[in-house]
Scaffold this motif. Sequence first.
Motif, PDB file in Angstrom:
ATOM      1  N   TYR A   1       0.710  -1.388  -0.067  1.00  0.00           N
ATOM      2  CA  TYR A   1      -0.178   0.003   0.019  1.00  0.00           C
ATOM      3  C   TYR A   1       0.689   1.354   0.071  1.00  0.00           C
ATOM      4  O   TYR A   1       0.252   2.278  -0.366  1.00  0.00           O
ATOM      5  N   PRO A   2       2.055   1.483   0.519  1.00  0.00           N
ATOM      6  CA  PRO A   2       2.665   2.639   0.604  1.00  0.00           C
ATOM      7  C   PRO A   2       3.176   3.218  -0.848  1.00  0.00           C
ATOM      8  O   PRO A   2       4.402   3.475  -1.196  1.00  0.00           O
ATOM      9  N   SER A   3       2.161   3.546  -1.669  1.00  0.00           N
ATOM     10  CA  SER A   3       2.323   4.074  -2.912  1.00  0.00           C
ATOM     11  C   SER A   3       2.441   5.500  -2.559  1.00  0.00           C
ATOM     12  O   SER A   3       2.207   6.163  -1.698  1.00  0.00           O
ATOM     13  N   GLN A   4       3.002   6.433  -3.753  1.00  0.00           N
ATOM     14  CA  GLN A   4       3.022   7.924  -3.582  1.00  0.00           C
ATOM     15  C   GLN A   4       1.721   8.470  -3.480  1.00  0.00           C
ATOM     16  O   GLN A   4       1.449   9.425  -2.502  1.00  0.00           O
ATOM     17  N   ALA A   5       0.537   8.052  -4.144  1.00  0.00           N
ATOM     18  CA  ALA A   5      -0.646   8.443  -4.246  1.00  0.00           C
ATOM     19  C   ALA A   5      -1.212   8.377  -2.766  1.00  0.00           C
ATOM     20  O   ALA A   5      -1.831   9.134  -2.148  1.00  0.00           O
ATOM     21  N   LEU A   6      -1.056   7.173  -1.946  1.00  0.00           N
ATOM     22  CA  LEU A   6      -1.583   6.894  -0.869  1.00  0.00           C
ATOM     23  C   LEU A   6      -0.744   7.579   0.363  1.00  0.00           C
ATOM     24  O   LEU A   6      -1.398   8.293   1.208  1.00  0.00           O
ATOM     25  N   ILE A   7       0.576   7.817   0.146  1.00  0.00           N
ATOM     26  CA  ILE A   7       1.077   8.477   1.191  1.00  0.00           C
ATOM     27  C   ILE A   7       0.842   9.991   0.887  1.00  0.00           C
ATOM     28  O   ILE A   7       0.657  10.640   2.084  1.00  0.00           O
ATOM     29  N   GLU A   8       0.569  10.539   0.026  1.00  0.00           N
ATOM     30  CA  GLU A   8       0.276  11.931  -0.202  1.00  0.00           C
ATOM     31  C   GLU A   8      -1.156  12.377   0.545  1.00  0.00           C
ATOM     32  O   GLU A   8      -1.235  13.270   0.745  1.00  0.00           O
ATOM     33  N   ALA A   9      -2.112  11.321  -0.008  1.00  0.00           N
ATOM     34  CA  ALA A   9      -3.285  11.460   0.684  1.00  0.00           C
ATOM     35  C   ALA A   9      -3.350  11.362   2.293  1.00  0.00           C
ATOM     36  O   ALA A   9      -4.093  12.021   2.946  1.00  0.00           O
ATOM     37  N   CYS A  10      -2.626  10.480   2.795  1.00  0.00           N
ATOM     38  CA  CYS A  10      -2.477  10.558   4.232  1.00  0.00           C
ATOM     39  C   CYS A  10      -1.659  11.716   4.659  1.00  0.00           C
ATOM     40  O   CYS A  10      -2.171  12.461   5.725  1.00  0.00           O
ATOM     41  N   LEU A  11      -0.683  12.500   4.331  1.00  0.00           N
ATOM     42  CA  LEU A  11       0.083  13.586   4.591  1.00  0.00           C
ATOM     43  C   LEU A  11      -0.892  14.890   4.433  1.00  0.00           C
ATOM     44  O   LEU A  11      -0.931  15.664   5.191  1.00  0.00           O
ATOM     45  N   LYS A  12      -1.698  14.641   3.578  1.00  0.00           N
ATOM     46  CA  LYS A  12      -2.690  15.884   3.211  1.00  0.00           C
ATOM     47  C   LYS A  12      -3.671  15.959   4.518  1.00  0.00           C
ATOM     48  O   LYS A  12      -4.419  17.236   4.583  1.00  0.00           O
ATOM     49  N   GLN A  13      -4.074  14.911   5.052  1.00  0.00           N
ATOM     50  CA  GLN A  13      -4.967  14.969   6.231  1.00  0.00           C
ATOM     51  C   GLN A  13      -4.278  14.902   7.613  1.00  0.00           C
ATOM     52  O   GLN A  13      -4.775  14.860   8.690  1.00  0.00           O
ATOM     53  N   GLY A  14      -2.868  14.928   7.394  1.00  0.00           N
ATOM     54  CA  GLY A  14      -2.204  15.294   8.658  1.00  0.00           C
ATOM     55  C   GLY A  14      -1.880  13.917   9.332  1.00  0.00           C
ATOM     56  O   GLY A  14      -1.476  13.844  10.396  1.00  0.00           O
ATOM     57  N   PHE A  15      -2.069  12.768   8.421  1.00  0.00           N
ATOM     58  CA  PHE A  15      -1.675  11.471   9.183  1.00  0.00           C
ATOM     59  C   PHE A  15      -0.260  11.246   8.994  1.00  0.00           C
ATOM     60  O   PHE A  15       0.276  11.518   7.861  1.00  0.00           O
TER      61      PHE A  15
END
Length: 242
Positions: A150-164
């Motif tokens: 799961y740690p693709s660029q898209a998923l990591i960026e989505a998490c960071l966008k929400q402060g996760f």
Amino acid sequence: MTDVRYWSFHPNHRTTLSHFFTKSPWNEEKRLEKLQEWILRQIERLAKRTNQPLFLSMDDPICQKTRPSSRAAHAIQGCDWHFSHSDHQWVWGHSLVWLMVHTFSQAFPFAFRLYDKTAGRSKIDLAIEMLSSLKGKRAQPVYVLVDSWYPSQALIEACLKQGFHVIAMLKTNRILYPKGIAIQAKEFARYIEPNDTRLVTVGNERYRVYRYEGAIHGLDDAVMRLAWKADEPMTPDYLHVA
């Protein structure tokens, strides 16, 4: 359904309750939204009281089914062949992407999506969709726990966008950029000596751990741990990356 009827003390036959659940009009999205709001209130209250972070665990288990006969008139809808990492083979069944919300001591199932290969949406897309339902700021820090798929660029960026924050296992062929040089983690590990590592005890196990901080493929700044069990050779075959 028999148990639900029994514990509800409903006086009528269980088929009456079954008919109510299957035939009555339901706004499933609204009911799920209310359930998720209740779950978040419960888990956030516990996290605040015990001063614990929130964890979001994601996985894609397979609900294995019996392969239907070629003469079957109606195969189970949504079933397909999926590779099972626990069985090390392809199995027939439903593949679900699910999200758990929990602290150290309590966990709740929060959301799930059925993975359909023909729908044109990847498991990463489904995971991001579920994470996006966790809107709003949280009082406690939030950590997303995922495996190496799961740690693709898209998923990591989505998490960071929400402060996760993201904690993930990584494949040993993940590209690192030490001093700007692209190299796979398993190749980079060949240059690590025992004196470069620290001994860490987890439960009854001891590990040699090397800390890498810098760019990896898809992320400009990350902290990684390259680890081996202390009693095993420091070779790529025994390497774990997170």
